[in-house]
Structure formats: structure tokens, C-alpha cells
Design an enzyme around this catalytic site. Structure first.
Site, PDB file in Angstrom:
ATOM      1  N   THR A  86      -7.585 -81.210  -6.893  1.00  0.00           N
ATOM      2  CA  THR A  86      -9.207 -80.935  -7.597  1.00  0.00           C
ATOM      3  C   THR A  86      -9.308 -79.861  -7.136  1.00  0.00           C
ATOM      4  OG1 THR A  86     -10.372 -81.130  -5.072  1.00  0.00           O
ATOM      5  CG2 THR A  86      -9.898 -82.960  -6.241  1.00  0.00           C
ATOM      6  N   GLY A  87     -10.740 -79.261  -8.275  1.00  0.00           N
ATOM      7  CA  GLY A  87     -10.539 -77.319  -8.646  1.00  0.00           C
ATOM      8  C   GLY A  87      -9.408 -77.039  -9.352  1.00  0.00           C
ATOM      9  N   ALA A  88      -8.851 -77.369  -9.972  1.00  0.00           N
ATOM     10  CA  ALA A  88      -8.185 -77.197 -11.093  1.00  0.00           C
ATOM     11  C   ALA A  88      -7.533 -76.190 -12.220  1.00  0.00           C
ATOM     12  CB  ALA A  88      -6.770 -78.407 -11.421  1.00  0.00           C
ATOM     13  N   SER A 138      -9.561 -73.030 -11.896  1.00  0.00           N
ATOM     14  CA  SER A 138      -8.512 -71.566 -11.553  1.00  0.00           C
ATOM     15  C   SER A 138      -8.657 -71.464 -10.396  1.00  0.00           C
ATOM     16  CB  SER A 138     -10.068 -70.993 -12.331  1.00  0.00           C
ATOM     17  OG  SER A 138     -11.471 -71.477 -11.313  1.00  0.00           O
ATOM     18  N   GLY A 139      -8.165 -70.998 -10.176  1.00  0.00           N
ATOM     19  CA  GLY A 139      -8.091 -70.092  -8.681  1.00  0.00           C
ATOM     20  C   GLY A 139      -6.092 -70.632  -8.320  1.00  0.00           C
ATOM     21  N   ILE A 140      -6.232 -70.938  -7.271  1.00  0.00           N
ATOM     22  CA  ILE A 140      -5.526 -71.648  -6.323  1.00  0.00           C
ATOM     23  C   ILE A 140      -5.313 -72.445  -7.675  1.00  0.00           C
ATOM     24  CG2 ILE A 140      -4.688 -72.275  -4.070  1.00  0.00           C
ATOM     25  CD1 ILE A 140      -6.766 -70.237  -2.405  1.00  0.00           C
ATOM     26  N   SER A 181      -9.970 -72.852   5.430  1.00  0.00           N
ATOM     27  CA  SER A 181     -10.061 -70.898   5.227  1.00  0.00           C
ATOM     28  C   SER A 181     -10.131 -70.464   6.795  1.00  0.00           C
ATOM     29  CB  SER A 181     -11.745 -70.406   5.226  1.00  0.00           C
ATOM     30  OG  SER A 181     -11.758 -69.278   5.069  1.00  0.00           O
ATOM     31  N   TYR A 237     -20.643 -71.351   5.102  1.00  0.00           N
ATOM     32  CA  TYR A 237     -19.463 -71.596   4.097  1.00  0.00           C
ATOM     33  C   TYR A 237     -18.195 -72.402   5.414  1.00  0.00           C
ATOM     34  CZ  TYR A 237     -14.258 -70.670   2.097  1.00  0.00           C
ATOM     35  OH  TYR A 237     -13.284 -70.711   1.871  1.00  0.00           O
TER      36      TYR A 237
END
Ligand SMILES: NC(=O)c1ccc[n+]([C@@H]2O[C@H](COP(=O)([O-])OP(=O)(O)OC[C@H]3O[C@@H](n4cnc5c(N)ncnc54)[C@H](OP(=O)(O)O)[C@@H]3O)[C@@H](O)[C@H]2O)c1
Length: 272
Positions: free
Chosen positions: A14-16, A18-20, A146, A159
């Protein structure tokens, strides 16, 4: 001849877009895994898919707004139908929010929204895909967290709480399902140079991990299946906060206040 463990491995990330997540998807596909790219922005997912395909890899795009339960449920149904085997789920999509508590008095929604995406969506997607991940012994879940969850960073309460919840969920999964062959890994990243950190001006004065190195942690986590990957400083502060919360938080508060003052000064100087 030994079979290449990456060939044909199906990995949902997931979150593919952008970024990491984007970089991890590219590195995993380059190894031979079939990657299922999840995010809201179809054009970005298709761009990533195009780059993977051009490099000889295989990627599928799935749009979903993980902040909405119905969308997560629809994603689960689509993935289960399209992929009879799922080997790894990487829960990487997330949002960060940096706001002092005294500026959050009328903003409980900051906490609710952050929890919805960073924690409840992770739980929902994990529960939905768990039977498929367990069907083949050797499944794995990687939850992206994190260092803030280990180090107690000021101005990140929403967060930090959401990532701490993910860490706790990861430990519960690992302890309950290890004997069924499931590995669960928490990755507690330090600052990484991505779209998430770009808007915060003072971060340019702080060390930031390159996104390719951050993505490599995900690849290595699939190879070695650890319970956690993070930096030593975060672990040291986590241990100190557990054993001596009062003095450690006091020291951290002084450290962060000092650092914030220094960074603000640097920022003012660089703007002159
Ligand atoms: N960068 C750092 O310093 C850092 C440090 C520690 C941990 N992390 C964690 O690393 C993970 C990846 O962050 P990043 O730095 O790579 O940030 P990023 O470049 O902003 O990527 C965030 C990803 O999450 C997706 N996303 C956001 N909201 C979504 C939603 N409602 N539904 C579906 N997908 C959504 C975005 O895609 P769409 O916008 O297309 O939906 C994007 O692909 C996050 O969990 C973050 O908390 C980052």
C-alpha cells in the site's frame, strides 16, 4: 537446482504511488516478485506500473482510499479474487501530522483521521487478507512505522499514537501467529526524503535517509523476517523511556526544545 524464492512471490504494497512504497515496489519487482500496487491516485500507480513493466517486472494497480472502510473492503474482495496466493502484505500507506497539542484543542479530527488511515486501515486490510497469507506457510506482514513511536517526539501526538498502535498490533500478530508460519515485521523508519517530509522546512537541516535505502529495508525484511528494523538511537530511547520515563522524557523535552531553537535560527539565517 534451488528455486529463486522471489520468483512469482505475490506482494501487496500500500502507498505504492510515491515515496518508500513506490521505490520498494520497484526493488521487489526487480527481484522477480509480482507486486500489487495500492493507493488512491491511479495515474501515479500506472506510472509506477509502467516503469516496472519497462524494466521487465510484473505489477498490478489497485486504487483504494484506505481511509474509508468500504473502500478497504472492496480492495480485499478484489485482491482475493485476483490473486489465489498472496505471500506478503506491506502496510506502508500513511499520513503524518505535525501539530503542537495546544494548537489541536479544537481538532480531535486530526487524531481520528490519522488513526483511521495509519492504524484502523492496517488492521482491516490485515484481517481481510490474513486467511490468504496463512494458507501458504511462510506468509509475512510488514507494517511501516516510525522512530517517533519509539522516541516520543513532541508535536506529533496524533501520528505517534497511530504508529504506536500499529507496533502493538504487529507484536500481537507475531506472538499469536508465529506457529502458523507467519512473520510480522515492524519497520520504524527515521526521517526519509519523500513527499511526506518535503513540506517541513527545518528537515533540510536534519539527516534524512535516501528513499532507495529505506525501500531496501523492506526487501531485506522479506529476506530475513525480523520482528523489527530500526536505528539504534531509537531503540536506546525506547528502552530508556520504558525503564525511566520521567527523567528520559525530561531530557528529551530539553533536547528537542534546544534543537528546535537552533533549527529555527538556521532557517532564519538561510532565508536572509
Ligand atoms: N518519510 C519519512 O520521513 C517517514 C518516516 C517514518 C515513517 N514513514 C512512513 O512511511 C510510510 C510511507 O511514507 P512516505 O514517506 O513514502 O510518504 P509519501 O511519499 O507521502 O507516500 C504516502 C503513500 O501513502 C498513500 N496514501 C496516503 N493516503 C492514502 C489513502 N487514504 N488511501 C490509500 N493510500 C494512501 C499515498 O498515495 P495516494 O496519495 O496516491 O493515495 C502514497 O503512495 C508512511 O506510513 C509513513 O508514515 C515515513
Amino acid at each position: 537446482m534451488r528455486r529463486d524464492p522471489w520468483q512469482g512471490k505475490t506482494i501487496v504494497i500500500t502507498g505504492a504511488s510515491s515515496g518508500i512504497g513506490e521505490e520498494a515496489a520497484k526493488q521487489l519487482a526487480a527481484k522477480g516478485a509480482v507486486v500489487c500496487l495500492v493507493a488512491r491516485r491511479l495515474e501515479e500507480l500506472q506510472r509506477v506500473q509502467g516503469e516496472i513493466t519497462a524494466a521487465g517486472g510484473t505489477a498490478h494497480c489497485y486504487t483504494a482510499n484506505l481511509a474509508e472502510n468500504d473502500s478497504v473492503d472492496a480492495l480485499i474482495a478484489t485482491l482475493l479474487k485476483a490473486h489465489p496466493e498472496i505471500d506478503v502484505l506491506v502496510n506502508n500507506a500513511g499520513r503524518s501530522i505535525r501539530r503542537p497539542l495546544l494548537e489541536s484543542l479544537d481538532r480531535p479530527h486530526d487524531f481520528e483521521r490519522t488513526m483511521q488511515l495509519n492504524y484502523l486501515a492496517v488492521v482491516r486490510l490485515t484481517l481481510g487478507l490474513l486467511p490468504r497469507l496463512l494458507a501458504k506457510r511462510g506468509g509475512q506482514i510488514i507494517n511501516v512505522s516510525s522512530v517517533a513511536a519509539l522516541m516520543t517526539t513532541p508535536r506529533f501526538a496524533a501520528y505517534l499514537a497511530s504508529k504506536s498502535a500499529v507496533d502493538a498490533f504487529s507484536r500481537s500478530l507475531r506472538i499469536e501467529l508465529a506457529e502458523k508460519g507467519l512473520a510480522v515485521t515492524s519497520i520504524n523508519y527515521p526521517l526519509v526524503k519523500t513527499a511526506m517530509t518535503a513540506p517541513t522546512a527545518i528537515y533540510k537541516f536534519l539527516p534524512q535517509m535516501e528513499v532507495a535505502d529505506a525501500a531496501r529495508w523492506i526487501v531485506e525484511a522479506i529476506e530475513t523476517r525480523p520482528a523489527r528494523r530500526t536505528i539504534r538511537t531509537a531503540l536506546a530511547f525506547h528502552i530508556a523511556t520504558t525503564i525511566l520515563p520521567g527523567p528520559t522524557l525530561k531530557t528529551l523535552a530539553a533536547f528537542y526544545a534546544n534543537r528546535a531553537a537552533r533549527l529555527r535560527k538556521k532557517l532564519e539565517q538561510s532565508a536572509q
